[in-house]
Design an enzyme around this catalytic site. Sequence first.
Site, short mmCIF file in Angstrom:
data_model
loop_
_atom_site.label_atom_id
_atom_site.label_comp_id
_atom_site.label_asym_id
_atom_site.label_seq_id
_atom_site.Cartn_x
_atom_site.Cartn_y
_atom_site.Cartn_z
CE LYS A 105 -2.69 -0.24 3.44
NZ LYS A 105 -2.57 0.64 4.61
CB CYS B 11 25.05 3.52 12.52
SG CYS B 11 24.59 4.41 14.01
CG HIS C 219 21.83 5.65 9.93
ND1 HIS C 219 21.83 4.29 9.88
CD2 HIS C 219 21.89 5.99 11.24
CE1 HIS C 219 21.87 3.80 11.11
NE2 HIS C 219 21.92 4.81 11.96
CD GLU D 62 21.28 3.86 6.33
OE1 GLU D 62 22.39 4.42 6.13
OE2 GLU D 62 20.98 3.29 7.39
N1 GLN Z 1 23.86 0.84 18.87
C1 GLN Z 1 24.72 1.88 18.38
C2 GLN Z 1 24.49 3.20 19.09
O1 GLN Z 1 23.49 3.38 19.71
C3 GLN Z 1 24.53 2.04 16.88
C4 GLN Z 1 23.19 2.57 16.53
C5 GLN Z 1 22.85 2.33 15.09
O2 GLN Z 1 23.50 1.54 14.41
N2 GLN Z 1 21.81 2.98 14.60
O3 GLN Z 1 25.31 4.09 19.01
#
Ligand code: GLN
Length: 529
Positions: free
Chosen positions: A16, A376, A498, A500
């Site tokens: 959806k 990350c 991130h 992405e």
């Molecule tokens: N667990 C790690 C942190 O809190 C990485 C977090 C993540 O990969 N989004 O820093």
Amino acid sequence: MKYIFVTGGVMSGLGKGITTASVGRILKNRGMTVTAVKIDPYLNIDAGTMNPAQHGEVFVLSDGSEVDLDLGNYERFLDIDLTAAHNITTGKVYREVIEKERRGDYLGDTVQIIPHITDEIKAWIARAASEPDAEGRVADVCLVEVGGTVGDIESMPFLEAVRQMRGELPREDTVLIHVTLVPEDTMGDMKTKPTQHSVKALREVGLYPDMIVGRSGHPLSPQTKRKIAAFCDVAQWAVISNTTVPDIYQVPAELEKEGLADAVVDHLRLPRREVGSEWYNTVSREFTSRVTVAIVSKYGIEDVYLSIKEALKHAGRATSTEVKIVWLDAERFEPRQLADVDGVLVPGGFGRRGIEGKIEAIRCAREGRVPFLGLCLGFQLAVVEYSRHVLGWTDACSEEIGEGRHVIAILPEQGAVEGLGGTMRLGDYPVDLQDGTRVRALYGRDRIVERHRHRYEVAPEEIPALVGAGIIFSGTCGDRMEVMELGDHPFFLATQFHPEFRSRPARPSPPFVGFVRACREKRQADQVI
Ligand code: GLN
């Protein structure tokens, strides 16, 4: 403001969100400005505290809100930046109403689902719809996707709010599209009964769809369309076939072929404009090579890393490379699994499970000169791996994971944090890129802005030793390490942020482009040998 409401029938997971995003895209291809709102009828305030194995990836917006993954689809298909207001949950609505009640805003009223909750929902939709974009433009059309399936108890107040809006606004200002499943029986005959029942459930709450989009393995036959039209009281041209296609970015073209855009435009009395071809050019590239990328994670479900999958696709298109992903279970990782792999990606994550496998995969990529991208948690573990195996700090680890030398430590401001909801370092932060580094060359800029979601960072006191041993921290935000790379390696790059989440079909994310290009070069070199 014109509203396109999208409801779902028969079952969840029908696509959806992709259908909604695609409807928006075909209007955008006609020069309209489009925005979108996702309604999630669960009680959580936002998706941030939810296990991604249940609901899929937690998508992060620029403003730092943690939202449903469909907002990622909207951002990618519509090439817009959304805010927290565009993801409405039962939790947010009830919190708002209860706070108003406590303040005394309702002046003695008995506070009820109708009208107080429904008024709040309507006000919220209107507010999100009219929020100007970065250029200050307010959208012509707002898509409103009601999550869940018609008939669920928790979506009732939202459907009632939609019913009221449909009644209050002029007929030509709203359209209701119902997305449903049209299964095939063992003989391959298409069955319309589930659709009939879901439309019946919709009618029971006073909603009459203008269009029905049938999700199916094969295109809906004319007889099937005729039957749905007759039983569900819509015109036959308003029954739209939405067949499963290998690439989600082809869905707008499919819906266009079915005449959905003209039907919507005519219903909303919008001008029939010429269709731009930019989107179709972007998504229809030819591939000249193919690479295999291993994603090492503790989750076996692809939706958990939806944005990574899409970012790899965007980078693949930009480099004419078809990217095949293999998912490796971090808890069972063995180096031999990388034998036919052109690149290793270690994504974000939380907690201890699968950590050692991920570290081992990073070691294999570093020592075996296999292109590596860490995101990350993947960035943090790349620092841990280097500390253990290059610096010889065998007990190196992250404070999140266990005892030992904490090369990754909790962010100082996290000490004062109460509760888990919305308390990480979230959303946009600027990152300064160091001249002469790989990441600087990839972005082509000194300063970038990327989205974050973490509680831990490279321990400040360990940085001099790490740098002394060869880690290049090529991106920083103040005193915080944001990017690491290695010099003597074909491609070894990891980011605390991130990338992405910002990748778009027409604007692929630079770290992903660099990574896919390196994978392609490795594949070509291997073939020569
Ligand atoms: N667990 C790690 C942190 O809190 C990485 C977090 C993540 O990969 N989004 O820093």
